[in-house]
Design a protein around this motif. Structure first.
Motif, PDB file in Angstrom:
ATOM      1  N   ASP A  10      46.793   5.298 -22.043  1.00 23.00           N
ATOM      2  CA  ASP A  10      45.338   5.422 -22.052  1.00 23.00           C
ATOM      3  C   ASP A  10      44.881   5.566 -20.601  1.00 23.00           C
ATOM      4  OD1 ASP A  10      42.594   5.026 -22.082  1.00 23.00           O
ATOM      5  OD2 ASP A  10      42.660   3.402 -23.550  1.00 23.00           O
ATOM      6  N   GLU A  11      44.597   6.787 -20.182  1.00 20.47           N
ATOM      7  CA  GLU A  11      44.289   7.018 -18.770  1.00 20.47           C
ATOM      8  C   GLU A  11      42.942   6.435 -18.364  1.00 20.47           C
ATOM      9  OE1 GLU A  11      44.972  11.110 -17.738  1.00 20.47           O
ATOM     10  OE2 GLU A  11      47.140  10.729 -17.628  1.00 20.47           O
ATOM     11  N   ASP A  12      41.984   6.339 -19.278  1.00 20.90           N
ATOM     12  CA  ASP A  12      40.716   5.671 -18.953  1.00 20.90           C
ATOM     13  C   ASP A  12      40.975   4.201 -18.642  1.00 20.90           C
ATOM     14  OD1 ASP A  12      39.188   7.964 -19.253  1.00 20.90           O
ATOM     15  OD2 ASP A  12      38.725   7.562 -21.360  1.00 20.90           O
ATOM     16  N   PHE A  13      41.837   3.580 -19.438  1.00 19.56           N
ATOM     17  CA  PHE A  13      42.231   2.195 -19.196  1.00 19.56           C
ATOM     18  C   PHE A  13      42.932   2.072 -17.851  1.00 19.56           C
ATOM     19  CE2 PHE A  13      45.750  -0.968 -19.690  1.00 19.56           C
ATOM     20  CZ  PHE A  13      44.971  -2.117 -19.732  1.00 19.56           C
ATOM     21  N   CYS A  14      43.833   3.003 -17.556  1.00 23.73           N
ATOM     22  CA  CYS A  14      44.560   2.962 -16.281  1.00 23.73           C
ATOM     23  C   CYS A  14      43.604   3.067 -15.096  1.00 23.73           C
ATOM     24  CB  CYS A  14      45.578   4.094 -16.221  1.00 23.73           C
ATOM     25  SG  CYS A  14      46.953   3.920 -17.378  1.00 23.73           S
ATOM     26  N   ARG A  15      42.610   3.925 -15.220  1.00 24.17           N
ATOM     27  CA  ARG A  15      41.640   4.068 -14.133  1.00 24.17           C
ATOM     28  C   ARG A  15      40.795   2.803 -13.980  1.00 24.17           C
ATOM     29  NH1 ARG A  15      41.971   9.685 -15.553  1.00 24.17           N
ATOM     30  NH2 ARG A  15      40.723   9.376 -17.418  1.00 24.17           N
ATOM     31  N   GLU A  16      40.448   2.160 -15.091  1.00 25.15           N
ATOM     32  CA  GLU A  16      39.677   0.919 -15.004  1.00 25.15           C
ATOM     33  C   GLU A  16      40.511  -0.187 -14.369  1.00 25.15           C
ATOM     34  OE1 GLU A  16      36.951  -2.116 -17.738  1.00 25.15           O
ATOM     35  OE2 GLU A  16      38.280  -0.667 -18.732  1.00 25.15           O
ATOM     36  N   VAL A  17      41.779  -0.282 -14.750  1.00 23.56           N
ATOM     37  CA  VAL A  17      42.674  -1.273 -14.145  1.00 23.56           C
ATOM     38  C   VAL A  17      42.777  -1.030 -12.641  1.00 23.56           C
ATOM     39  CG1 VAL A  17      45.064  -2.080 -14.025  1.00 23.56           C
ATOM     40  CG2 VAL A  17      43.999  -1.676 -16.246  1.00 23.56           C
ATOM     41  N   ALA A  18      42.915   0.225 -12.243  1.00 26.43           N
ATOM     42  CA  ALA A  18      43.012   0.570 -10.828  1.00 26.43           C
ATOM     43  C   ALA A  18      41.726   0.219 -10.082  1.00 26.43           C
ATOM     44  CB  ALA A  18      43.311   2.061 -10.673  1.00 26.43           C
ATOM     45  N   GLU A  19      40.587   0.458 -10.715  1.00 33.38           N
ATOM     46  CA  GLU A  19      39.306   0.165 -10.076  1.00 33.38           C
ATOM     47  C   GLU A  19      39.140  -1.332  -9.857  1.00 33.38           C
ATOM     48  OE1 GLU A  19      35.349   1.176  -8.660  1.00 33.38           O
ATOM     49  OE2 GLU A  19      37.192   2.320  -8.970  1.00 33.38           O
ATOM     50  N   VAL A  20      39.519  -2.131 -10.841  1.00 35.52           N
ATOM     51  CA  VAL A  20      39.446  -3.580 -10.691  1.00 35.52           C
ATOM     52  C   VAL A  20      40.362  -4.032  -9.559  1.00 35.52           C
ATOM     53  CG1 VAL A  20      39.970  -5.799 -11.794  1.00 35.52           C
ATOM     54  CG2 VAL A  20      38.754  -4.019 -13.070  1.00 35.52           C
ATOM     55  N   TYR A  21      41.572  -3.481  -9.522  1.00 39.23           N
ATOM     56  CA  TYR A  21      42.521  -3.869  -8.470  1.00 39.23           C
ATOM     57  C   TYR A  21      41.980  -3.511  -7.091  1.00 39.23           C
ATOM     58  CZ  TYR A  21      47.008  -5.135  -6.490  1.00 39.23           C
ATOM     59  OH  TYR A  21      47.992  -5.780  -5.787  1.00 39.23           O
ATOM     60  N   GLU A  22      41.409  -2.327  -6.971  1.00 30.20           N
ATOM     61  CA  GLU A  22      40.888  -1.868  -5.685  1.00 30.20           C
ATOM     62  C   GLU A  22      39.837  -2.822  -5.133  1.00 30.20           C
ATOM     63  OE1 GLU A  22      39.824   0.662  -2.374  1.00 30.20           O
ATOM     64  OE2 GLU A  22      41.639   0.376  -3.569  1.00 30.20           O
ATOM     65  N   HIS A  23      38.975  -3.349  -5.997  1.00 33.19           N
ATOM     66  CA  HIS A  23      37.846  -4.161  -5.535  1.00 33.19           C
ATOM     67  C   HIS A  23      38.092  -5.668  -5.659  1.00 33.19           C
ATOM     68  CE1 HIS A  23      35.342  -0.668  -4.873  1.00 33.19           C
ATOM     69  NE2 HIS A  23      35.707  -0.199  -6.057  1.00 33.19           N
ATOM     70  N   ALA A  24      39.251  -6.058  -6.140  1.00 34.23           N
ATOM     71  CA  ALA A  24      39.558  -7.488  -6.263  1.00 34.23           C
ATOM     72  C   ALA A  24      39.793  -8.092  -4.883  1.00 34.23           C
ATOM     73  CB  ALA A  24      40.799  -7.686  -7.131  1.00 34.23           C
ATOM     74  N   PRO A  25      39.502  -9.368  -4.723  1.00 37.93           N
ATOM     75  CA  PRO A  25      39.793 -10.035  -3.444  1.00 37.93           C
ATOM     76  C   PRO A  25      41.296 -10.150  -3.238  1.00 37.93           C
ATOM     77  CG  PRO A  25      39.139 -11.652  -5.089  1.00 37.93           C
ATOM     78  CD  PRO A  25      38.919 -10.296  -5.715  1.00 37.93           C
ATOM     79  N   LEU A  26      41.689 -10.314  -1.984  1.00 33.39           N
ATOM     80  CA  LEU A  26      43.106 -10.493  -1.682  1.00 33.39           C
ATOM     81  C   LEU A  26      43.654 -11.784  -2.270  1.00 33.39           C
ATOM     82  CD1 LEU A  26      43.691  -9.455   2.048  1.00 33.39           C
ATOM     83  CD2 LEU A  26      44.779  -8.483   0.015  1.00 33.39           C
ATOM     84  N   PHE A  27      42.833 -12.806  -2.317  1.00 34.54           N
ATOM     85  CA  PHE A  27      43.327 -14.134  -2.670  1.00 34.54           C
ATOM     86  C   PHE A  27      42.246 -14.877  -3.440  1.00 34.54           C
ATOM     87  CE2 PHE A  27      44.731 -18.553  -1.466  1.00 34.54           C
ATOM     88  CZ  PHE A  27      46.002 -18.474  -2.037  1.00 34.54           C
ATOM     89  N   ALA A  28      42.425 -14.962  -4.755  1.00 30.35           N
ATOM     90  CA  ALA A  28      41.468 -15.667  -5.609  1.00 30.35           C
ATOM     91  C   ALA A  28      42.241 -16.538  -6.593  1.00 30.35           C
ATOM     92  CB  ALA A  28      40.574 -14.672  -6.342  1.00 30.35           C
ATOM     93  N   PRO A  29      42.949 -17.546  -6.077  1.00 30.88           N
ATOM     94  CA  PRO A  29      43.792 -18.365  -6.951  1.00 30.88           C
ATOM     95  C   PRO A  29      42.977 -19.369  -7.747  1.00 30.88           C
ATOM     96  CG  PRO A  29      43.832 -19.247  -4.743  1.00 30.88           C
ATOM     97  CD  PRO A  29      42.966 -18.006  -4.688  1.00 30.88           C
ATOM     98  N   ASP A  30      43.584 -19.883  -8.795  1.00 26.98           N
ATOM     99  CA  ASP A  30      43.028 -21.010  -9.539  1.00 26.98           C
ATOM    100  C   ASP A  30      44.218 -21.793 -10.091  1.00 26.98           C
ATOM    101  OD1 ASP A  30      43.861 -19.973 -12.152  1.00 26.98           O
ATOM    102  OD2 ASP A  30      42.191 -18.582 -11.995  1.00 26.98           O
ATOM    103  N   PRO A  31      44.003 -23.000 -10.600  1.00 24.70           N
ATOM    104  CA  PRO A  31      45.141 -23.814 -11.053  1.00 24.70           C
ATOM    105  C   PRO A  31      45.989 -23.139 -12.129  1.00 24.70           C
ATOM    106  CG  PRO A  31      43.188 -25.175 -10.799  1.00 24.70           C
ATOM    107  CD  PRO A  31      42.728 -23.762 -10.620  1.00 24.70           C
ATOM    108  N   GLU A  32      45.359 -22.445 -13.061  1.00 28.75           N
ATOM    109  CA  GLU A  32      46.109 -21.784 -14.133  1.00 28.75           C
ATOM    110  C   GLU A  32      46.981 -20.660 -13.570  1.00 28.75           C
ATOM    111  OE1 GLU A  32      45.307 -19.438 -18.366  1.00 28.75           O
ATOM    112  OE2 GLU A  32      43.687 -20.571 -17.399  1.00 28.75           O
ATOM    113  N   LEU A  33      46.438 -19.923 -12.625  1.00 24.87           N
ATOM    114  CA  LEU A  33      47.197 -18.841 -12.006  1.00 24.87           C
ATOM    115  C   LEU A  33      48.370 -19.398 -11.191  1.00 24.87           C
ATOM    116  CD1 LEU A  33      47.201 -15.776 -11.834  1.00 24.87           C
ATOM    117  CD2 LEU A  33      45.698 -15.934  -9.841  1.00 24.87           C
ATOM    118  N   ALA A  34      48.159 -20.540 -10.549  1.00 25.54           N
ATOM    119  CA  ALA A  34      49.248 -21.173  -9.790  1.00 25.54           C
ATOM    120  C   ALA A  34      50.408 -21.535 -10.715  1.00 25.54           C
ATOM    121  CB  ALA A  34      48.732 -22.409  -9.068  1.00 25.54           C
ATOM    122  N   VAL A  35      50.096 -22.028 -11.909  1.00 26.04           N
ATOM    123  CA  VAL A  35      51.136 -22.328 -12.897  1.00 26.04           C
ATOM    124  C   VAL A  35      51.862 -21.052 -13.299  1.00 26.04           C
ATOM    125  CG1 VAL A  35      51.531 -23.115 -15.268  1.00 26.04           C
ATOM    126  CG2 VAL A  35      49.992 -24.399 -13.767  1.00 26.04           C
TER     127      VAL A  35
END
Length: 214
Positions: A10-35
């Protein structure tokens, strides 16, 4: 007759995933993610040890460029020699050294041919062997999606969010992100980031696969 897993790209999905990755912070951890990262590291190391115990020798790549032309070259060389040439994280994963503390850039305690590997290197070995050599999947989006789905069947559930960010987020950014218009050899790798995608992204990812006769 063998049953084959198929992926609907699904290329629309792939582009949305890429867009989120592009604008995500470098470091946004939380306890669940640490696990999740801890589970990811432990399972990567367990599977790495299984790869080595099977007789595969891991040798860090010290040459120029990439060690393999394509996935077919990777499979052929590993099967012929029993050696996996590992492109190290320190050699070019991402646009440059990051000051953000990424858990997979930490040293793992695993040593291969005199080089202590990062957790990311350990996973790359697992990915290359299970995803590309044994799985037979290519380096393109379809192959990487299928390889990641295979990982999710063997990694514990808490690690799936990490797998999605580290694999699907980076894959989509590479193929559908801001440099996707360039020839693949000229594209940079995605900078590794620590953040979690919303659950709907993982749910949609799983919906892309079905089974059928080859």
């Amino acid at each position: 007759m063998a049953i084959q897993v198929r992926v609907r790209l699904d290329e629309d999905f792939c582009r949305e995933v890429a867009e989120v990755y592009e604008h995500a912070p470098l470091f946004a951890p939380d306890p669940e993610l640490a696990v999740g990262y801890e589970a990811f590291q432990q399972e990567s190391r367990r599977q790495f040890e299984s790869v080595v115990d099977s007789g595969i020798r891991v040798v860090p790549w010290r040459g120029a460029g990439q060690p393999y032309r394509d996935s077919a070259d990777l499979r052929a060389q590993v099967r012929e020699t029993g050696v996996l040439k590992l492109f190290l994280t320190s050699s070019g994963h991402g646009p440059g050294p990051s000051t953000a503390p990424h858990p997979l850039r930490r040293l793992s305690g695993v040593v291969a041919d005199g080089v202590e590997l990062t957790h990311n290197d350990v996973f790359r070995v697992v990915h290359d062997i299970h995803g590309h050599v044994l799985g037979g999947h290519g380096f393109g989006p379809r192959g990487e999606f299928l390889a990641t789905r295979g990982h999710m069947s063997t990694f514990p559930e808490p690690a799936h969010t990490v797998l999605f960010t580290e694999q699907i987020g980076q894959i989509c950014w590479f193929f559908y992100g801001p440099y996707g218009h360039l020839p693949a050899p000229r594209r940079p790798y995605a900078e590794q980031k620590v953040f979690a995608y919303e659950r709907r992204f993982l749910d949609h990812f799983h919906s892309l696969f079905d089974h059928g006769e080859p």
